[in-house]
Design an enzyme around this catalytic site. Structure first.
Site, PDB file in Angstrom:
ATOM      1  N   HIS A  57      40.639  42.518  66.304  1.00 52.75           N
ATOM      2  CA  HIS A  57      40.530  42.766  64.883  1.00 52.75           C
ATOM      3  C   HIS A  57      42.010  42.115  64.730  1.00 52.75           C
ATOM      4  O   HIS A  57      42.938  42.980  64.857  1.00 52.75           O
ATOM      5  CB  HIS A  57      40.449  44.210  64.509  1.00 52.75           C
ATOM      6  CG  HIS A  57      40.317  44.348  63.021  1.00 52.75           C
ATOM      7  ND1 HIS A  57      39.492  45.416  62.432  1.00 52.75           N
ATOM      8  CD2 HIS A  57      40.846  43.581  62.040  1.00 52.75           C
ATOM      9  CE1 HIS A  57      39.609  45.362  61.163  1.00 52.75           C
ATOM     10  NE2 HIS A  57      40.357  44.096  60.867  1.00 52.75           N
ATOM     11  N   GLU A 123      35.354  40.559  58.108  1.00 49.44           N
ATOM     12  CA  GLU A 123      35.725  41.563  57.598  1.00 49.44           C
ATOM     13  C   GLU A 123      35.465  41.508  56.216  1.00 49.44           C
ATOM     14  O   GLU A 123      36.338  41.006  55.463  1.00 49.44           O
ATOM     15  CB  GLU A 123      36.991  42.207  57.994  1.00 49.44           C
ATOM     16  CG  GLU A 123      37.035  43.701  57.404  1.00 49.44           C
ATOM     17  CD  GLU A 123      38.464  44.289  57.730  1.00 49.44           C
ATOM     18  OE1 GLU A 123      38.786  45.463  57.472  1.00 49.44           O
ATOM     19  OE2 GLU A 123      39.443  43.439  58.087  1.00 49.44           O
ATOM     20  N   HIS A 135      40.930  44.195  49.823  1.00 47.19           N
ATOM     21  CA  HIS A 135      40.042  43.209  49.684  1.00 47.19           C
ATOM     22  C   HIS A 135      39.805  43.243  48.032  1.00 47.19           C
ATOM     23  O   HIS A 135      39.800  43.942  47.456  1.00 47.19           O
ATOM     24  CB  HIS A 135      38.796  43.657  50.331  1.00 47.19           C
ATOM     25  CG  HIS A 135      38.643  43.637  51.675  1.00 47.19           C
ATOM     26  ND1 HIS A 135      38.092  42.545  52.496  1.00 47.19           N
ATOM     27  CD2 HIS A 135      39.155  44.434  52.558  1.00 47.19           C
ATOM     28  CE1 HIS A 135      38.301  42.775  53.713  1.00 47.19           C
ATOM     29  NE2 HIS A 135      38.906  43.720  53.940  1.00 47.19           N
ATOM     30  N   ARG A 221      31.971  70.465  55.790  1.00 42.83           N
ATOM     31  CA  ARG A 221      30.821  70.889  55.114  1.00 42.83           C
ATOM     32  C   ARG A 221      30.202  69.296  55.171  1.00 42.83           C
ATOM     33  O   ARG A 221      28.934  68.999  55.115  1.00 42.83           O
ATOM     34  CB  ARG A 221      30.641  71.476  53.731  1.00 42.83           C
ATOM     35  CG  ARG A 221      31.147  72.831  53.838  1.00 42.83           C
ATOM     36  CD  ARG A 221      30.595  73.750  52.528  1.00 42.83           C
ATOM     37  NE  ARG A 221      31.251  75.014  52.507  1.00 42.83           N
ATOM     38  CZ  ARG A 221      32.118  75.374  52.117  1.00 42.83           C
ATOM     39  NH1 ARG A 221      33.106  74.631  51.505  1.00 42.83           N
ATOM     40  NH2 ARG A 221      32.519  76.715  52.328  1.00 42.83           N
ATOM     41  N   ASP A 242      50.011  52.268  64.928  1.00 44.55           N
ATOM     42  CA  ASP A 242      51.272  51.746  64.400  1.00 44.55           C
ATOM     43  C   ASP A 242      52.168  52.928  63.991  1.00 44.55           C
ATOM     44  O   ASP A 242      53.327  52.655  63.478  1.00 44.55           O
ATOM     45  CB  ASP A 242      51.083  50.812  63.671  1.00 44.55           C
ATOM     46  CG  ASP A 242      50.295  50.970  62.349  1.00 44.55           C
ATOM     47  OD1 ASP A 242      49.769  52.146  62.179  1.00 44.55           O
ATOM     48  OD2 ASP A 242      50.223  50.245  61.460  1.00 44.55           O
ATOM     49  N   GLY A 243      51.620  54.075  63.798  1.00 41.07           N
ATOM     50  CA  GLY A 243      52.528  55.120  63.245  1.00 41.07           C
ATOM     51  C   GLY A 243      52.290  55.233  61.758  1.00 41.07           C
ATOM     52  O   GLY A 243      53.017  56.273  60.958  1.00 41.07           O
ATOM     53  N   HIS A 245      49.243  53.608  60.067  1.00 43.40           N
ATOM     54  CA  HIS A 245      47.766  53.881  59.426  1.00 43.40           C
ATOM     55  C   HIS A 245      46.980  55.504  59.860  1.00 43.40           C
ATOM     56  O   HIS A 245      46.379  55.729  59.251  1.00 43.40           O
ATOM     57  CB  HIS A 245      46.974  52.814  60.253  1.00 43.40           C
ATOM     58  CG  HIS A 245      46.898  51.479  59.618  1.00 43.40           C
ATOM     59  ND1 HIS A 245      48.052  50.469  59.695  1.00 43.40           N
ATOM     60  CD2 HIS A 245      45.878  51.099  58.676  1.00 43.40           C
ATOM     61  CE1 HIS A 245      47.830  49.591  58.988  1.00 43.40           C
ATOM     62  NE2 HIS A 245      46.739  49.672  58.496  1.00 43.40           N
ATOM     63  N   ASP A 268      44.667  44.777  63.682  1.00 43.32           N
ATOM     64  CA  ASP A 268      44.502  44.527  62.234  1.00 43.32           C
ATOM     65  C   ASP A 268      45.674  43.833  61.549  1.00 43.32           C
ATOM     66  O   ASP A 268      46.095  43.951  60.452  1.00 43.32           O
ATOM     67  CB  ASP A 268      44.330  45.865  61.406  1.00 43.32           C
ATOM     68  CG  ASP A 268      43.578  45.479  60.005  1.00 43.32           C
ATOM     69  OD1 ASP A 268      42.874  44.488  59.818  1.00 43.32           O
ATOM     70  OD2 ASP A 268      43.667  46.518  59.363  1.00 43.32           O
ATOM     71  N   GLY A 304      46.420  45.715  55.928  1.00 44.33           N
ATOM     72  CA  GLY A 304      46.530  45.172  57.075  1.00 44.33           C
ATOM     73  C   GLY A 304      47.766  45.979  57.880  1.00 44.33           C
ATOM     74  O   GLY A 304      48.489  46.773  57.331  1.00 44.33           O
TER      75      GLY A 304
END
Length: 379
Positions: A57, A123, A135, A221, A242-243, A245, A268, A304
């Site tokens: 990806h 994607e 997007h 729930r 990556d710390g 995301h 990504d 990204g």
């Protein structure tokens, strides 16, 4: 021409475990079981030797976009990631007009046929407006199987994966279509419930696109898609380490619940990976990269990453504290298997492509070999 070489003295991570003072023999573009008489010996004592990284990806790098760039741009982006240890890469698109995506698929498929990339990942545009991320909402559409088929046809057999919000009208039928054609149906950018997600997996979906990101959070729930994707042994989950995301606790939860055999570490990545801060575009949307974090100029959504897989490897070992063997599995073995490429790449075994990465004792990248040729010579 590639020469014969014996890479000796390193800690070699093999499918059977790590061998101290091991060796890998390369003849031409392949790993072989015995050394030719004229083989050159390269001493890698004090280093790690691991399989080349497999990124399933990736949207670009080195200032170049796989979605908008020329052939030369794409090759530059691919080379940028090779310099960071990614010897196998699937080029990912983002949401766009259908005709433009089909045209892009044709261009990327040529590079896949030439062996420069390992295929195409679509994607979007078949994703939820509720979880659109970076997007363009005006270009989103329901996953009509006929339109999905149009993209597959445009890719001429080189489509590897399509990310879908499977709860949308046509979603389940599109999953079945993809499965019938041997293309990965990935659940992502979705607002699905737990039950809807489970139904999509039963229909043939096998990958979670960047788990946690662009989907409802885990609830006690209403567990949502995260629980359904983590618990099902048929699903491989993508994680962006990556710390930015993912919180480390969320990363650890997913990794240990799924296990290395069901985790694919991905980047990504977008254009700024391996390049630097500045203003970029991801499809039609403007992205601002500051201190290595990419966000939409309008709205601030994460757009990204600027991650490279050598940094993901380093972080997984040194920050997350994972065993080296588990990281190798998640960054090479598992994605190669998911993509159907494990007969050629993903491990250091005779008969496979001579794709490997040399790391020093502190897990900094020192060398990259792809098909028997040094991208970075460790000497």
């Amino acid at each position: 021409m590639a020469t014969s070489k014996v890479l000796a003295g390193a800690r070699v991570v093999l499918p059977t475990g790590t061998v101290d003072g091991g060796r890998v023999i390369v003849d031409g573009s392949r790993i072989v079981g015995s050394a030719p008489a004229d083989a050159e010996t390269i001493d890698l004592t004090g280093h790690w030797l691991v399989p080349g990284f497999v990124d399933m990806h990736n949207h670009g790098g080195g200032g170049a976009s796989f979605t908008n760039g020329t052939v030369d741009d794409i090759l530059h982006g691919v080379h940028t990631h090779r310099l960071h240890g990614t010897t196998t890469l699937v080029a990912s698109t983002v949401t766009g007009e259908m005709d433009a995506l089909a045209q892009r698929a044709g261009l990327l498929s040529e590079l896949a046929e030439q062996g420069e990339i390992a295929g195409v990942h679509f994607e979007g545009p078949f994703i939820s407006p509720c979880r659109k991320g970076a997007h363009s909402e005006s270009l989103l559409r329901h996953p009509d199987p006929a339109e999905v088929r149009k993209l597959l046809d445009a890719a001429r057999g080189q489509a590897k994966m399509v990310t879908l919000a499977t709860e949308l009208p046509g979603g389940i039928d599109s999953v079945r279509l993809l499965a019938e054609h041997g293309v990965i149906a990935a659940i992502g950018h979705t607002d699905a419930t737990y039950e809807q997600t489970a139904a999509a997996v039963d229909a043939g979906a096998t990958v979670a696109t960047h788990l946690y990101n662009a989907m409802p959070g885990l609830g006690h729930r209403a567990p949502g898609p995260i629980a359904a994707l983590l618990e099902d042994e048929r699903v491989t989950v993508e994680l962006i380490d990556d710390g930015t995301h993912l919180h480390p606790a969320a990363f650890q939860l997913a990794f240990h619940r799924a296990g290395a055999d069901r985790v694919a570490l991905i980047t990504d990545a977008m254009d700024a990976a391996g390049f630097g801060d500045g203003t970029y575009h991801l499809g039609p949307l403007e992205v601002v990269v500051s201190e290595g974090v990419a966000r939409l100029a309008e709205g601030g959504a994460i757009a990204g990453s600027t991650l490279t897989l050598d940094r993901a490897f380093y972080r997984a070992v040194t920050v997350d504290g994972l065993p080296v063997e588990d990281v190798v599995t998640a960054i090479s073995v598992t994605p190669a298997k998911v993509l159907g490429l494990y007969d050629r790449v993903g491990s250091l075994e005779p008969g496979k492509d001579a794709d490997l990465v040399v790391l020093d004792a502190d897990f900094a990248l020192k060398g990259v070999l792809r098909k028997g040729e040094w991208i970075i010579d460790p000497r």
